[in-house]
Design a protein around this motif. Structure first.
Motif, PDB file in Angstrom:
ATOM      1  N   TYR A 282       0.847  -1.186   0.000  1.00  0.00           N
ATOM      2  CA  TYR A 282       0.000   0.000   0.000  1.00  0.00           C
ATOM      3  C   TYR A 282       0.885   1.241   0.000  1.00  0.00           C
ATOM      4  CZ  TYR A 282       0.885   0.181   5.069  1.00  0.00           C
ATOM      5  OH  TYR A 282       1.484   0.232   6.298  1.00  0.00           O
ATOM      6  N   GLY A 283       0.316   2.382  -0.377  1.00  0.00           N
ATOM      7  CA  GLY A 283       1.071   3.625  -0.411  1.00  0.00           C
ATOM      8  C   GLY A 283       0.870   4.368  -1.719  1.00  0.00           C
ATOM      9  N   VAL A 284       1.815   5.264  -2.034  1.00  0.00           N
ATOM     10  CA  VAL A 284       1.712   6.096  -3.237  1.00  0.00           C
ATOM     11  C   VAL A 284       3.037   6.107  -3.985  1.00  0.00           C
ATOM     12  CG1 VAL A 284      -0.068   7.575  -2.254  1.00  0.00           C
ATOM     13  CG2 VAL A 284       2.330   8.197  -1.984  1.00  0.00           C
ATOM     14  N   MET A 285       2.949   6.319  -5.310  1.00  0.00           N
ATOM     15  CA  MET A 285       4.135   6.472  -6.151  1.00  0.00           C
ATOM     16  C   MET A 285       3.836   7.467  -7.255  1.00  0.00           C
ATOM     17  SD  MET A 285       5.677   2.605  -6.616  1.00  0.00           S
ATOM     18  CE  MET A 285       4.113   1.827  -7.031  1.00  0.00           C
ATOM     19  N   SER A 316      -6.207   0.581   3.687  1.00  0.00           N
ATOM     20  CA  SER A 316      -7.521  -0.074   3.641  1.00  0.00           C
ATOM     21  C   SER A 316      -7.811  -0.713   2.292  1.00  0.00           C
ATOM     22  CB  SER A 316      -8.624   0.935   3.973  1.00  0.00           C
ATOM     23  OG  SER A 316      -8.604   2.014   3.044  1.00  0.00           O
ATOM     24  N   SER A 317      -7.031  -0.336   1.267  1.00  0.00           N
ATOM     25  CA  SER A 317      -7.225  -0.886  -0.085  1.00  0.00           C
ATOM     26  C   SER A 317      -5.948  -1.541  -0.596  1.00  0.00           C
ATOM     27  CB  SER A 317      -7.666   0.218  -1.046  1.00  0.00           C
ATOM     28  OG  SER A 317      -8.850   0.831  -0.621  1.00  0.00           O
ATOM     29  N   LYS A 318      -5.147  -2.088   0.290  1.00  0.00           N
ATOM     30  CA  LYS A 318      -3.852  -2.667  -0.067  1.00  0.00           C
ATOM     31  C   LYS A 318      -3.992  -3.737  -1.141  1.00  0.00           C
ATOM     32  CE  LYS A 318      -4.495  -5.463   4.063  1.00  0.00           C
ATOM     33  NZ  LYS A 318      -4.147  -5.562   5.478  1.00  0.00           N
ATOM     34  N   ALA A 349       6.491 -12.549  -6.242  1.00  0.00           N
ATOM     35  CA  ALA A 349       5.219 -12.470  -6.975  1.00  0.00           C
ATOM     36  C   ALA A 349       5.088 -11.036  -7.474  1.00  0.00           C
ATOM     37  CB  ALA A 349       4.056 -12.863  -6.069  1.00  0.00           C
ATOM     38  N   SER A 350       4.003 -10.735  -8.179  1.00  0.00           N
ATOM     39  CA  SER A 350       3.908  -9.413  -8.801  1.00  0.00           C
ATOM     40  C   SER A 350       2.503  -8.846  -8.677  1.00  0.00           C
ATOM     41  CB  SER A 350       4.313  -9.481 -10.272  1.00  0.00           C
ATOM     42  OG  SER A 350       3.451 -10.353 -10.986  1.00  0.00           O
ATOM     43  N   ILE A 351       2.430  -7.526  -8.821  1.00  0.00           N
ATOM     44  CA  ILE A 351       1.176  -6.792  -8.858  1.00  0.00           C
ATOM     45  C   ILE A 351       1.186  -5.954 -10.128  1.00  0.00           C
ATOM     46  CG2 ILE A 351      -0.223  -5.000  -7.754  1.00  0.00           C
ATOM     47  CD1 ILE A 351       1.079  -5.832  -5.086  1.00  0.00           C
ATOM     48  N   ASP A 352       0.151  -6.040 -10.943  1.00  0.00           N
ATOM     49  CA  ASP A 352       0.073  -5.222 -12.154  1.00  0.00           C
ATOM     50  C   ASP A 352      -0.146  -3.758 -11.789  1.00  0.00           C
ATOM     51  OD1 ASP A 352       0.426  -7.321 -13.907  1.00  0.00           O
ATOM     52  OD2 ASP A 352      -1.720  -7.701 -14.144  1.00  0.00           O
ATOM     53  N   VAL A 353       0.655  -2.879 -12.387  1.00  0.00           N
ATOM     54  CA  VAL A 353       0.450  -1.439 -12.263  1.00  0.00           C
ATOM     55  C   VAL A 353      -0.151  -0.908 -13.562  1.00  0.00           C
ATOM     56  CG1 VAL A 353       1.549   0.804 -11.890  1.00  0.00           C
ATOM     57  CG2 VAL A 353       2.333  -1.204 -10.620  1.00  0.00           C
ATOM     58  N   ASP A 354       0.536  -1.179 -14.672  1.00  0.00           N
ATOM     59  CA  ASP A 354       0.009  -0.902 -16.014  1.00  0.00           C
ATOM     60  C   ASP A 354      -0.453   0.546 -16.164  1.00  0.00           C
ATOM     61  OD1 ASP A 354      -0.522  -1.605 -18.602  1.00  0.00           O
ATOM     62  OD2 ASP A 354      -2.525  -2.369 -18.188  1.00  0.00           O
ATOM     63  N   LYS A 355       0.427   1.491 -15.834  1.00  0.00           N
ATOM     64  CA  LYS A 355       0.122   2.908 -15.949  1.00  0.00           C
ATOM     65  C   LYS A 355       1.075   3.587 -16.930  1.00  0.00           C
ATOM     66  CE  LYS A 355      -3.196   3.042 -12.889  1.00  0.00           C
ATOM     67  NZ  LYS A 355      -4.582   3.371 -13.258  1.00  0.00           N
ATOM     68  N   VAL A 356       0.585   4.631 -17.578  1.00  0.00           N
ATOM     69  CA  VAL A 356       1.363   5.361 -18.580  1.00  0.00           C
ATOM     70  C   VAL A 356       1.352   6.847 -18.238  1.00  0.00           C
ATOM     71  CG1 VAL A 356       1.358   6.134 -20.981  1.00  0.00           C
ATOM     72  CG2 VAL A 356       1.007   3.725 -20.457  1.00  0.00           C
ATOM     73  N   ARG A 357       2.520   7.476 -18.344  1.00  0.00           N
ATOM     74  CA  ARG A 357       2.627   8.921 -18.265  1.00  0.00           C
ATOM     75  C   ARG A 357       3.478   9.400 -19.434  1.00  0.00           C
ATOM     76  NH1 ARG A 357      -0.929   7.974 -15.505  1.00  0.00           N
ATOM     77  NH2 ARG A 357      -1.394   8.663 -13.372  1.00  0.00           N
ATOM     78  N   ASN A 379       4.578   0.712   1.350  1.00  0.00           N
ATOM     79  CA  ASN A 379       4.834  -0.171   2.486  1.00  0.00           C
ATOM     80  C   ASN A 379       4.425  -1.593   2.138  1.00  0.00           C
ATOM     81  OD1 ASN A 379       5.334   1.720   5.100  1.00  0.00           O
ATOM     82  ND2 ASN A 379       3.949   2.712   3.652  1.00  0.00           N
ATOM     83  N   THR A 380       5.135  -2.549   2.703  1.00  0.00           N
ATOM     84  CA  THR A 380       4.848  -3.961   2.501  1.00  0.00           C
ATOM     85  C   THR A 380       4.497  -4.611   3.831  1.00  0.00           C
ATOM     86  OG1 THR A 380       6.410  -4.089   0.659  1.00  0.00           O
ATOM     87  CG2 THR A 380       5.760  -6.164   1.660  1.00  0.00           C
ATOM     88  N   GLU A 381       3.324  -5.244   3.880  1.00  0.00           N
ATOM     89  CA  GLU A 381       2.957  -6.061   5.037  1.00  0.00           C
ATOM     90  C   GLU A 381       3.517  -7.459   4.815  1.00  0.00           C
ATOM     91  OE1 GLU A 381      -1.300  -4.268   6.601  1.00  0.00           O
ATOM     92  OE2 GLU A 381      -1.247  -6.115   5.444  1.00  0.00           O
TER      93      GLU A 381
END
Length: 424
Positions: A282-285, A316-318, A349-357, A379-381
């Protein structure tokens, strides 16, 4: 880590068309009518002009005979375990076993469909979708109850498919529901490693589907005479209308340390977060482009009124890391830009971000050592404890090889973020 793309965008036929620069598709010897890549090891197979199955030899850089040369092949498909299927001119299905072709009776079809989870399917000549189970071709009734007619199916499982309908409209099938998507591609292909969908567009160029924008983006340096495409782990092979075979060489598009003028539009594609299996993130980038002009350091805002922040998930939305593990040879450390070797994907393992700027550089700003600045506060739990904090990674544009996948290691959260940069 950085992803930069340079593009002039025009919407045509539901696709985003990008004015490109250098030709990046390289022709190899031989001719083919169909092509496939093994999700297991990246081996490339083709049906040649004589209707035989050939396998590309990376040493000789030639397509060599694979299994018995039957002279009646029309399509080739490969499962996640590397098993090769073909269909014949009589629309029969065969699989390769010990150098011979073994017939799988019970269906007439033009192509075997190999899903990401290993499921084997096919559209019969009546356009009914069937699944191969216990040596029988059972009807997949869920999708067959939908109207419209299907030309092509790709996907991760029977409950997660992308469809090219009889009018070439692009749709998604998920758990009994069909969703309309953008465009009318002539052929679609799934990269089983990354989960990204590619297509031959109506202008016969190669496109990549961007989930975050729900749009097709034309590959930099594409040709406009393709009819078929296959992809594995970002490596793209395609067949032209004259049966010539090409592969996509992203390294032909590169920024070198000798370059001083970076005029153009750059697209940064943030692909995935890599972390330990089962961990929660969770967090921001965000990603920023900054450059020097006479008055000092200035930010270049993203195009299309996009925010610099591309990832924002409160605790809350991790997000849970449960996607496929990724082998990373080297990480770019966020703090000191040094490289850390790591070649294991066994426990990640991985989490898809799939964002473009996208960022545009012109005039004085294009000559001021433009630099990508990734600001990471995630942050990583994991193991009953939260690990993380704020850090950043600055990478000058001159140090980036366009089209190359980079991994930023965020040591505080023990995770990594992957990105690529392209100039269009």
């Amino acid at each position: 880590m950085k992803n930069i793309f340079c593009a002039t965008v025009i919407v045509i036929f539901g696709f985003i068309t990008l004015k490109t620069q250098a030709q990046q598709f390289v022709m190899v010897g031989g001719q083919a009518t169909d092509i496939a890549i093994s999700p297991k090891d990246g081996s490339v197979y083709a049906v040649n002009a004589s209707k035989n199955i050939k396998k590309y030899n990376t040493r000789s850089k030639k397509f060599l005979p694979y299994a018995t040369q039957s002279k009646n092949a029309t399509s080739v498909s490969v499962t996640k375990d590397g098993v090769v299927y073909m269909t014949s001119t009589a629309k029969d299905v065969y699989l390769a076993s010990n150098g011979r072709w073994i017939k799988i009776p019970g269906i007439k079809t033009n192509e075997v469909i190999c899903l990401r989870d290993g499921t084997i399917m096919a559209l019969d000549t009546g356009k009914k979708l069937r699944r191969l189970y216990a040596s029988k071709w059972d009807l997949a009734t869920g999708l067959n109850n939908k109207s419209g007619g299907v030309n092509q199916v790709i996907g991760t499982s029977m409950n997660d498919l992308h469809l090219r309908m009889s009018d070439n409209s692009f749709k998604r099938y998920s758990r009994g529901n069909v969703y309309n998507l953008n465009g009318k591609p002539l052929k679609i292909a799934l990269d089983h490693k990354t989960g990204i969908v590619y297509a031959v567009g109506r202008n016969k160029g190669i496109y990549k589907w961007v989930k975050s924008t729900k749009k097709w983006v034309l590959l930099p340096g594409t040709r406009n005479d393709f009819k078929d495409v296959a992809v594995h782990n970002g490596k793209i092979w395609a067949i032209a209308t004259n049966k010539a075979i090409y592969y996509y060489d992203a390294s032909k598009q590169s920024v070198t340390s000798n370059q001083s003028d970076f005029t153009g539009t750059y697209r940064v594609f943030i692909n995935k977060i890599v972390s330990s299996k089962g961990s929660n993130i969770y967090g921001v980038m965000g990603v920023y482009l900054k450059t020097k002009i006479k008055s000092g350091l200035v930010p270049i805002p993203p195009l299309h009124r996009k925010p610099n922040r591309f990832w924002d998930y409160p605790k809350s939305s991790k997000r849970n890391a449960r996607g496929p593990g990724i082998t990373v040879d080297k990480y770019l450390n966020s703090s000191d830009k040094s490289y850390t070797s790591n070649s294991s994907s066994r426990n990640n393992a991985s989490i898809d971000v799939d964002k473009v700027r996208e960022f545009k550089l012109v005039g004085e700003a294009a000559k001021g050592n433009p630099t990508l600045d990734f600001e990471i506060n995630i942050n990583t739990e994991m193991t009953g404890k939260d690990w993380g904090g704020w850090d950043r990674c600055k990478v000058p544009l001159k140090d980036i090889q366009l089209g190359k996948e980079y991994y930023i290691y965020h040591r505080l959260s023990v995770s990594a973020i992957s990105f690529k940069v392209e100039k269009l």
